[in-house]
Design a protein around this motif. Structure first.
Motif, PDB file in Angstrom:
ATOM      1  N   ASP A  30       0.814  -1.219   0.000  1.00  0.00           N
ATOM      2  CA  ASP A  30       0.000   0.000   0.000  1.00  0.00           C
ATOM      3  C   ASP A  30       0.847   1.268   0.000  1.00  0.00           C
ATOM      4  N   THR A  31       2.098   1.178   0.428  1.00  0.00           N
ATOM      5  CA  THR A  31       2.971   2.364   0.461  1.00  0.00           C
ATOM      6  C   THR A  31       4.012   2.334  -0.654  1.00  0.00           C
ATOM      7  N   GLU A  32       3.688   1.628  -1.738  1.00  0.00           N
ATOM      8  CA  GLU A  32       4.526   1.557  -2.942  1.00  0.00           C
ATOM      9  C   GLU A  32       5.935   1.024  -2.670  1.00  0.00           C
ATOM     10  N   GLN A  33       6.022   0.068  -1.778  1.00  0.00           N
ATOM     11  CA  GLN A  33       7.294  -0.597  -1.510  1.00  0.00           C
ATOM     12  C   GLN A  33       7.249  -2.031  -2.027  1.00  0.00           C
ATOM     13  N   GLU A  34       6.742  -2.172  -3.254  1.00  0.00           N
ATOM     14  CA  GLU A  34       6.591  -3.495  -3.841  1.00  0.00           C
ATOM     15  C   GLU A  34       7.924  -4.212  -4.020  1.00  0.00           C
ATOM     16  N   ARG A  35       8.978  -3.463  -4.334  1.00  0.00           N
ATOM     17  CA  ARG A  35      10.300  -4.084  -4.516  1.00  0.00           C
ATOM     18  C   ARG A  35      10.758  -4.737  -3.209  1.00  0.00           C
ATOM     19  N   ARG A  99      -3.426   5.392  -4.642  1.00  0.00           N
ATOM     20  CA  ARG A  99      -3.481   5.376  -3.180  1.00  0.00           C
ATOM     21  C   ARG A  99      -4.248   4.116  -2.831  1.00  0.00           C
ATOM     22  N   LEU A 100      -3.580   3.182  -2.213  1.00  0.00           N
ATOM     23  CA  LEU A 100      -4.198   1.911  -1.871  1.00  0.00           C
ATOM     24  C   LEU A 100      -4.330   1.792  -0.368  1.00  0.00           C
ATOM     25  N   ARG A 101      -5.416   1.191   0.042  1.00  0.00           N
ATOM     26  CA  ARG A 101      -5.625   0.875   1.451  1.00  0.00           C
ATOM     27  C   ARG A 101      -6.320  -0.468   1.502  1.00  0.00           C
ATOM     28  N   ARG A 102      -5.686  -1.440   2.161  1.00  0.00           N
ATOM     29  CA  ARG A 102      -6.292  -2.766   2.207  1.00  0.00           C
ATOM     30  C   ARG A 102      -6.500  -3.218   3.639  1.00  0.00           C
ATOM     31  N   ILE A 103      -7.515  -4.026   3.779  1.00  0.00           N
ATOM     32  CA  ILE A 103      -7.840  -4.638   5.061  1.00  0.00           C
ATOM     33  C   ILE A 103      -7.772  -6.145   4.847  1.00  0.00           C
ATOM     34  N   VAL A 104      -7.032  -6.808   5.710  1.00  0.00           N
ATOM     35  CA  VAL A 104      -6.905  -8.265   5.657  1.00  0.00           C
ATOM     36  C   VAL A 104      -7.568  -8.816   6.905  1.00  0.00           C
ATOM     37  N   GLY A 105      -8.524  -9.721   6.730  1.00  0.00           N
ATOM     38  CA  GLY A 105      -9.224 -10.268   7.881  1.00  0.00           C
ATOM     39  C   GLY A 105      -9.625 -11.711   7.685  1.00  0.00           C
ATOM     40  N   VAL A 126      -9.664  -4.035  -0.676  1.00  0.00           N
ATOM     41  CA  VAL A 126      -8.705  -2.992  -1.019  1.00  0.00           C
ATOM     42  C   VAL A 126      -9.459  -1.865  -1.710  1.00  0.00           C
ATOM     43  N   THR A 127      -9.135  -0.651  -1.297  1.00  0.00           N
ATOM     44  CA  THR A 127      -9.696   0.529  -1.936  1.00  0.00           C
ATOM     45  C   THR A 127      -8.571   1.206  -2.696  1.00  0.00           C
ATOM     46  N   ARG A 128      -8.842   1.518  -3.937  1.00  0.00           N
ATOM     47  CA  ARG A 128      -7.866   2.162  -4.813  1.00  0.00           C
ATOM     48  C   ARG A 128      -8.392   3.545  -5.165  1.00  0.00           C
ATOM     49  N   ASN A 129      -7.605   4.552  -4.849  1.00  0.00           N
ATOM     50  CA  ASN A 129      -7.934   5.932  -5.216  1.00  0.00           C
ATOM     51  C   ASN A 129      -6.857   6.444  -6.147  1.00  0.00           C
ATOM     52  N   ARG A 130      -7.289   7.094  -7.183  1.00  0.00           N
ATOM     53  CA  ARG A 130      -6.359   7.706  -8.136  1.00  0.00           C
ATOM     54  C   ARG A 130      -7.087   8.896  -8.726  1.00  0.00           C
ATOM     55  N   MET A 131      -6.546  10.051  -8.521  1.00  0.00           N
ATOM     56  CA  MET A 131      -7.172  11.285  -8.957  1.00  0.00           C
ATOM     57  C   MET A 131      -8.465  11.490  -8.158  1.00  0.00           C
ATOM     58  N   VAL A 132      -9.089  12.596  -8.330  1.00  0.00           N
ATOM     59  CA  VAL A 132     -10.252  12.946  -7.528  1.00  0.00           C
ATOM     60  C   VAL A 132     -11.443  12.054  -7.834  1.00  0.00           C
ATOM     61  N   TYR A 133     -11.614  11.685  -9.071  1.00  0.00           N
ATOM     62  CA  TYR A 133     -12.832  11.007  -9.496  1.00  0.00           C
ATOM     63  C   TYR A 133     -12.704   9.486  -9.601  1.00  0.00           C
ATOM     64  N   GLU A 134     -11.544   8.915  -9.327  1.00  0.00           N
ATOM     65  CA  GLU A 134     -11.366   7.473  -9.467  1.00  0.00           C
ATOM     66  C   GLU A 134     -11.231   6.816  -8.103  1.00  0.00           C
ATOM     67  N   GLN A 135     -12.273   6.142  -7.671  1.00  0.00           N
ATOM     68  CA  GLN A 135     -12.199   5.346  -6.468  1.00  0.00           C
ATOM     69  C   GLN A 135     -12.937   4.045  -6.702  1.00  0.00           C
ATOM     70  N   MET A 136     -12.288   2.946  -6.391  1.00  0.00           N
ATOM     71  CA  MET A 136     -12.887   1.627  -6.523  1.00  0.00           C
ATOM     72  C   MET A 136     -12.511   0.805  -5.303  1.00  0.00           C
ATOM     73  N   SER A 137     -13.424  -0.053  -4.907  1.00  0.00           N
ATOM     74  CA  SER A 137     -13.153  -1.003  -3.834  1.00  0.00           C
ATOM     75  C   SER A 137     -13.328  -2.411  -4.387  1.00  0.00           C
TER      76      SER A 137
END
Length: 177
Positions: A30-35, A99-105, A126-137
């Motif tokens: 979620d904090t872009e530390q995929e590497r 901008r990603l935010r995930r919940i694992v349960g 996981v909720t993905r936000n990108r730009m003002v108008y793009e939000q998907m869960s």
């Protein structure tokens, strides 16, 4: 992704370790530390799959090919390539960054087939936000196999994601689920 009734639950200490592993993994991705995620938490023999099932009425018995459609069927090299593309800064889906935010349960841990391996079931949002108008869960279930490396650390050996959507409503799925 079904639980085998013969599976033995892991000890509380191992379950806590598995939870810490999954929570750290979520934070890194979620904090872009995929590497860092790839190099420290993923086994080089990884099998990473994302699929969706056909949604049909139970009484519909017509045969129509595969019941599962795979969005991703990746190995370590594939994941490395996907992460490398994002790191170039030339992918339009990475600028502006997601901008990603995930919940694992609903985490369940069971002894694996081999010593030092664990089968882990979890549900994610996981909720993905990108730009003002793009939000998907997105909601999905996961079945993971974690195994200990030579140093005793857990590594992700296999991940199978049962993606709830038959068709992706968002603009893309070009991030690590």
């Amino acid at each position: 992704m079904t639980k085998n009734n013969n599976e033995r639950e892991v000890t509380r200490e191992v379950r806590d370790e598995i939870e810490r592993f999954l929570f750290r993994e979520a934070r890194l991705i979620d904090t872009e530390q995929e590497r860092e995620w790839l190099e420290t938490m993923v086994d080089t023999e990884i099998k990473y799959q994302v699929f969706s099932r056909q949604l049909r009425y139970r009484k519909d018995t017509r045969g129509s090919g595969d019941k599962e459609v795979y969005f991703f069927d990746d190995n370590y090299a594939d994941l490395n390539h996907r992460i490398g593309l994002r790191e170039t800064g030339t992918q339009w889906v990475a600028d502006p960054p997601n901008r990603l935010r995930r919940i694992v349960g609903n985490i369940e841990g069971f002894e694996g087939e081999r010593a030092g391996e664990y089968r882990v079931y979890s549900n994610c949002m996981v909720t993905r936000n990108r730009m003002v108008y793009e939000q998907m869960s997105y909601a999905y279930g996961r079945e993971d196999i974690l195994r200990r490396d030579a140093d005793g650390r857990l590594k992700l050996l296999q991940r199978v994601i049962d993606f709830e959507e038959r068709f992706v409503r968002g603009r893309n799925l070009l991030f690590i689920l």
